[in-house]
Write an enzyme that holds these catalytic residues in place. Structure first.
Site, mmCIF file in Angstrom:
data_model
loop_
_atom_site.group_PDB
_atom_site.id
_atom_site.type_symbol
_atom_site.label_atom_id
_atom_site.label_comp_id
_atom_site.label_asym_id
_atom_site.label_seq_id
_atom_site.Cartn_x
_atom_site.Cartn_y
_atom_site.Cartn_z
ATOM 1 C CB CYS A 1 32.125 44.887 29.399
ATOM 2 S SG CYS A 1 33.286 44.191 30.586
ATOM 3 C CB SER A 2 37.079 47.963 29.304
ATOM 4 O OG SER A 2 37.136 47.648 30.680
#
Length: 114
Positions: free
Chosen positions: A11-12
């Site tokens: 997840c960024s």
């Protein structure tokens, strides 16, 4: 100070939050919650520290949320159980520090509890 991050490396926002903590000189305990799912008691505790109802810490766009019909569930215990059984439902990242918790959306919001 003990800091923990419920982290998903794919997840960024989770990666950005972790990088921000490190940039600020914090070395958090990294919990990859998809590999080591929190217990029902831990999820309940995190919701209390966030000051939110269990539904507010759920990822409502996940397929499993829809498949399980969780939109229509009004029982907090059932929602907590769903997150314990399917940790992908837990919003990410969540940082815990100083007896508080904060969802890192945006990442800078976690600085409020450090």
């Amino acid at each position: 100070m003990s800091v923990k991050i419920l982290h998903n490396p794919r997840c960024s926002k989770s990666r950005q939050t972790l990088a921000l903590l490190v940039e600020k000189g914090v070395t958090p305990e990294i919990v990859e919650y998809l590999k080591a799912a929190p217990s029902m008691a831990e999820i309940k505790d995190i919701a209390a520290k966030l000051g939110v109802a269990p539904r507010e810490m759920m990822r409502k766009g996940e397929a499993v949320y829809k498949e399980m019909g969780l939109k229509d569930v009004d029982d907090d215990q059932a929602l907590i159980q769903a997150m314990a059984d399917n940790p992908i439902l837990i919003e990410r990242p969540i940082v815990l520090a100083n007896g508080k918790a904060k969802i890192g959306r945006p990442p800078e919001s976690v600085l409020e509890i450090l």
